[in-house]
Write a protein that holds these residues in place. Structure first.
Motif, PDB file in Angstrom:
ATOM      1  N   ILE A  37     -24.786  45.600 -14.772  1.00 36.80           N
ATOM      2  CA  ILE A  37     -25.057  44.389 -16.013  1.00 36.80           C
ATOM      3  C   ILE A  37     -24.425  45.259 -17.547  1.00 36.80           C
ATOM      4  O   ILE A  37     -25.256  45.382 -17.687  1.00 36.80           O
ATOM      5  CB  ILE A  37     -26.567  44.171 -16.301  1.00 36.80           C
ATOM      6  N   THR A  38     -23.670  44.259 -18.044  1.00 37.83           N
ATOM      7  CA  THR A  38     -23.015  44.520 -18.513  1.00 37.83           C
ATOM      8  C   THR A  38     -22.758  43.014 -19.805  1.00 37.83           C
ATOM      9  O   THR A  38     -23.394  41.980 -19.852  1.00 37.83           O
ATOM     10  CB  THR A  38     -21.904  45.286 -18.569  1.00 37.83           C
ATOM     11  N   GLY A  39     -22.331  43.006 -22.036  1.00 38.00           N
ATOM     12  CA  GLY A  39     -22.628  42.609 -22.337  1.00 38.00           C
ATOM     13  C   GLY A  39     -21.370  42.226 -22.170  1.00 38.00           C
ATOM     14  O   GLY A  39     -20.648  40.818 -23.204  1.00 38.00           O
ATOM     15  N   GLN A  40     -20.283  42.261 -21.072  1.00 36.39           N
ATOM     16  CA  GLN A  40     -18.893  42.217 -21.481  1.00 36.39           C
ATOM     17  C   GLN A  40     -18.636  40.423 -20.263  1.00 36.39           C
ATOM     18  O   GLN A  40     -17.830  39.789 -21.516  1.00 36.39           O
ATOM     19  CB  GLN A  40     -17.740  42.437 -19.942  1.00 36.39           C
ATOM     20  N   THR A  41     -19.405  39.870 -20.216  1.00 32.13           N
ATOM     21  CA  THR A  41     -19.415  38.355 -20.095  1.00 32.13           C
ATOM     22  C   THR A  41     -19.149  37.483 -21.046  1.00 32.13           C
ATOM     23  O   THR A  41     -18.947  36.157 -20.741  1.00 32.13           O
ATOM     24  CB  THR A  41     -20.274  37.832 -18.848  1.00 32.13           C
ATOM     25  N   LEU A  42     -20.477  37.928 -21.832  1.00 33.18           N
ATOM     26  CA  LEU A  42     -20.595  37.666 -23.790  1.00 33.18           C
ATOM     27  C   LEU A  42     -19.534  37.437 -23.934  1.00 33.18           C
ATOM     28  O   LEU A  42     -18.624  36.196 -25.119  1.00 33.18           O
ATOM     29  CB  LEU A  42     -22.161  38.070 -23.658  1.00 33.18           C
ATOM     30  N   ALA A  43     -18.795  38.725 -24.117  1.00 35.57           N
ATOM     31  CA  ALA A  43     -17.648  38.449 -24.751  1.00 35.57           C
ATOM     32  C   ALA A  43     -16.550  37.923 -24.463  1.00 35.57           C
ATOM     33  O   ALA A  43     -15.852  37.376 -25.517  1.00 35.57           O
ATOM     34  CB  ALA A  43     -17.400  39.943 -25.335  1.00 35.57           C
ATOM     35  N   VAL A  44     -16.734  37.681 -23.345  1.00 35.31           N
ATOM     36  CA  VAL A  44     -15.696  36.855 -22.168  1.00 35.31           C
ATOM     37  C   VAL A  44     -15.408  35.562 -22.965  1.00 35.31           C
ATOM     38  O   VAL A  44     -14.447  34.862 -23.564  1.00 35.31           O
ATOM     39  CB  VAL A  44     -14.867  36.961 -21.111  1.00 35.31           C
ATOM     40  N   LEU A  45     -16.821  34.896 -22.934  1.00 35.37           N
ATOM     41  CA  LEU A  45     -17.204  33.654 -22.981  1.00 35.37           C
ATOM     42  C   LEU A  45     -17.033  33.429 -25.400  1.00 35.37           C
ATOM     43  O   LEU A  45     -16.080  32.099 -24.559  1.00 35.37           O
ATOM     44  CB  LEU A  45     -18.563  32.901 -22.780  1.00 35.37           C
ATOM     45  N   LEU A  46     -17.175  34.512 -25.826  1.00 29.21           N
ATOM     46  CA  LEU A  46     -16.910  33.943 -26.709  1.00 29.21           C
ATOM     47  C   LEU A  46     -15.747  34.332 -27.432  1.00 29.21           C
ATOM     48  O   LEU A  46     -15.343  33.468 -28.316  1.00 29.21           O
ATOM     49  CB  LEU A  46     -17.569  35.342 -27.858  1.00 29.21           C
ATOM     50  N   VAL A  47     -14.413  35.147 -26.965  1.00 28.10           N
ATOM     51  CA  VAL A  47     -12.850  35.414 -27.157  1.00 28.10           C
ATOM     52  C   VAL A  47     -12.481  34.162 -26.737  1.00 28.10           C
ATOM     53  O   VAL A  47     -11.287  34.002 -26.971  1.00 28.10           O
ATOM     54  CB  VAL A  47     -12.348  36.759 -26.830  1.00 28.10           C
ATOM     55  N   GLY A  48     -12.851  34.124 -25.259  1.00 24.17           N
ATOM     56  CA  GLY A  48     -11.796  32.775 -24.722  1.00 24.17           C
ATOM     57  C   GLY A  48     -11.909  31.437 -26.077  1.00 24.17           C
ATOM     58  O   GLY A  48     -11.288  30.917 -26.256  1.00 24.17           O
ATOM     59  N   ALA A  49     -13.111  30.888 -25.364  1.00 27.23           N
ATOM     60  CA  ALA A  49     -13.590  29.840 -26.672  1.00 27.23           C
ATOM     61  C   ALA A  49     -12.976  30.124 -28.194  1.00 27.23           C
ATOM     62  O   ALA A  49     -12.887  29.110 -28.890  1.00 27.23           O
ATOM     63  CB  ALA A  49     -15.303  29.685 -27.101  1.00 27.23           C
ATOM     64  N   SER A  50     -13.000  30.627 -28.811  1.00 27.67           N
ATOM     65  CA  SER A  50     -12.567  31.548 -30.163  1.00 27.67           C
ATOM     66  C   SER A  50     -11.100  31.115 -29.956  1.00 27.67           C
ATOM     67  O   SER A  50     -10.434  30.961 -31.621  1.00 27.67           O
ATOM     68  CB  SER A  50     -13.221  32.521 -30.827  1.00 27.67           C
ATOM     69  N   LEU A  51     -10.593  32.161 -29.086  1.00 27.76           N
ATOM     70  CA  LEU A  51      -8.657  31.952 -29.068  1.00 27.76           C
ATOM     71  C   LEU A  51      -7.889  31.042 -28.927  1.00 27.76           C
ATOM     72  O   LEU A  51      -7.312  30.778 -28.487  1.00 27.76           O
ATOM     73  CB  LEU A  51      -8.544  33.715 -28.898  1.00 27.76           C
ATOM     74  N   GLY A  52      -8.818  30.716 -27.610  1.00 25.39           N
ATOM     75  CA  GLY A  52      -8.322  29.052 -27.040  1.00 25.39           C
ATOM     76  C   GLY A  52      -7.328  29.996 -25.797  1.00 25.39           C
ATOM     77  O   GLY A  52      -7.633  31.105 -25.457  1.00 25.39           O
ATOM     78  N   ALA A  53      -7.355  29.002 -24.610  1.00 22.56           N
ATOM     79  CA  ALA A  53      -6.424  29.645 -23.612  1.00 22.56           C
ATOM     80  C   ALA A  53      -6.187  30.765 -23.410  1.00 22.56           C
ATOM     81  O   ALA A  53      -5.584  32.028 -22.319  1.00 22.56           O
ATOM     82  CB  ALA A  53      -6.014  28.786 -23.063  1.00 22.56           C
ATOM     83  N   THR A  54      -4.318  30.778 -24.569  1.00 18.85           N
ATOM     84  CA  THR A  54      -2.904  31.351 -24.251  1.00 18.85           C
ATOM     85  C   THR A  54      -3.227  33.033 -24.901  1.00 18.85           C
ATOM     86  O   THR A  54      -3.432  33.696 -24.182  1.00 18.85           O
ATOM     87  CB  THR A  54      -2.442  30.980 -24.060  1.00 18.85           C
ATOM     88  N   ARG A  55      -4.716  33.221 -26.399  1.00 24.83           N
ATOM     89  CA  ARG A  55      -4.941  33.995 -26.163  1.00 24.83           C
ATOM     90  C   ARG A  55      -5.880  34.696 -25.521  1.00 24.83           C
ATOM     91  O   ARG A  55      -6.033  36.072 -25.418  1.00 24.83           O
ATOM     92  CB  ARG A  55      -4.940  34.336 -27.750  1.00 24.83           C
ATOM     93  N   GLY A  56      -6.930  33.548 -25.642  1.00 28.61           N
ATOM     94  CA  GLY A  56      -8.506  34.419 -24.197  1.00 28.61           C
ATOM     95  C   GLY A  56      -7.754  35.212 -23.550  1.00 28.61           C
ATOM     96  O   GLY A  56      -8.302  36.104 -23.647  1.00 28.61           O
ATOM     97  N   ALA A  57      -6.553  34.526 -22.145  1.00 29.15           N
ATOM     98  CA  ALA A  57      -6.186  35.234 -21.321  1.00 29.15           C
ATOM     99  C   ALA A  57      -5.517  36.418 -21.461  1.00 29.15           C
ATOM    100  O   ALA A  57      -5.802  37.456 -21.036  1.00 29.15           O
ATOM    101  CB  ALA A  57      -5.640  34.501 -20.830  1.00 29.15           C
TER     102      ALA A  57
END
Length: 199
Positions: A51-71
């Motif tokens: 179990i890690t904190g990565q998935t929380l970071a992924v959600l925050l990054v995707g929502a903050s940056l949008g589809a292209t920059r998040g990916a």
């Protein structure tokens, strides 16, 4: 005259705080990868998937940056780990991690960030309910990739794969989605108020 940028489509939270430019986009993409690397070190050891904190970071990054920059940010994170930087959980790195039991989750991060980012560009992240549904969806995407790869790598039965790669993470996934759903809409309100004061 248009400004060169990595992002396409509607503005996101990051665009409310920072003006769109290629230099800004590169910085934000790198910051998203760095945040994920830091959160990867928040670990509760479990076998074969911690179990890690990565998935929380992924959600925050995707929502903050949008589809292209998040990916792109999550792809950069994966690439940095593959080439040897200790950015994966427990400061691990290398192609062996990507080929191992957690590799599918890491690939899933790219798609999940794109998915949550796409929804964010359609204003799903501005209110708690929409954000929560968006982040739960992003979590499901991550697990779809992770569990499929885990099954391939381990050759385990469906019940084994679910016991190793899903059941221990359900409560944590719900909590992370809830945290992200609280943080992002609140940040939107603050950023919007600040932006109005500057006008």
């Amino acid at each position: 005259m248009s400004t060169l940028t990595l992002t396409l489509g509607r503005p996101t939270l990051a665009d409310t705080v920072f003006s769109r430019s290629l230099a800004t986009d590169i910085t934000l993409v790198a910051a998203g990868a760095a945040l994920t690397a830091v959160m990867a070190q928040v670990v509760v050891p479990l076998y074969p998937v911690p179990i890690t904190g990565q998935t929380l970071a992924v959600l925050l990054v995707g929502a903050s940056l949008g589809a292209t920059r998040g990916a792109i940010s999550m792809a950069l994170y994966a690439l940095l780990g593959v080439v040897g930087l200790p950015v994966f959980s427990e400061a691990s790195s290398g192609i062996s991690v990507l080929a191992g039991t957690t590799g599918g989750y890491i690939i899933g991060f790219i798609v999940a960030a794109a998915f949550t980012g796409w929804l964010a560009q359609r204003d799903w992240d501005k209110k708690f309910l929409g954000a929560a549904l968006s982040f739960l969806g992003g979590t499901v995407v991550t697990f779809a990739f992770g569990l499929t790869w885990l099954a391939i790598v381990t050759g385990g039965t469906l019940e084994q794969v679910l016991a190793w790669g899903l059941y221990p993470f359900i409560i944590g996934g719900l909590i992370k989605a809830g945290i992200a759903a609280a943080v992002i809409p609140t940040t939107w309100k603050i950023a919007t108020k600040f932006s109005r004061k500057q006008d």
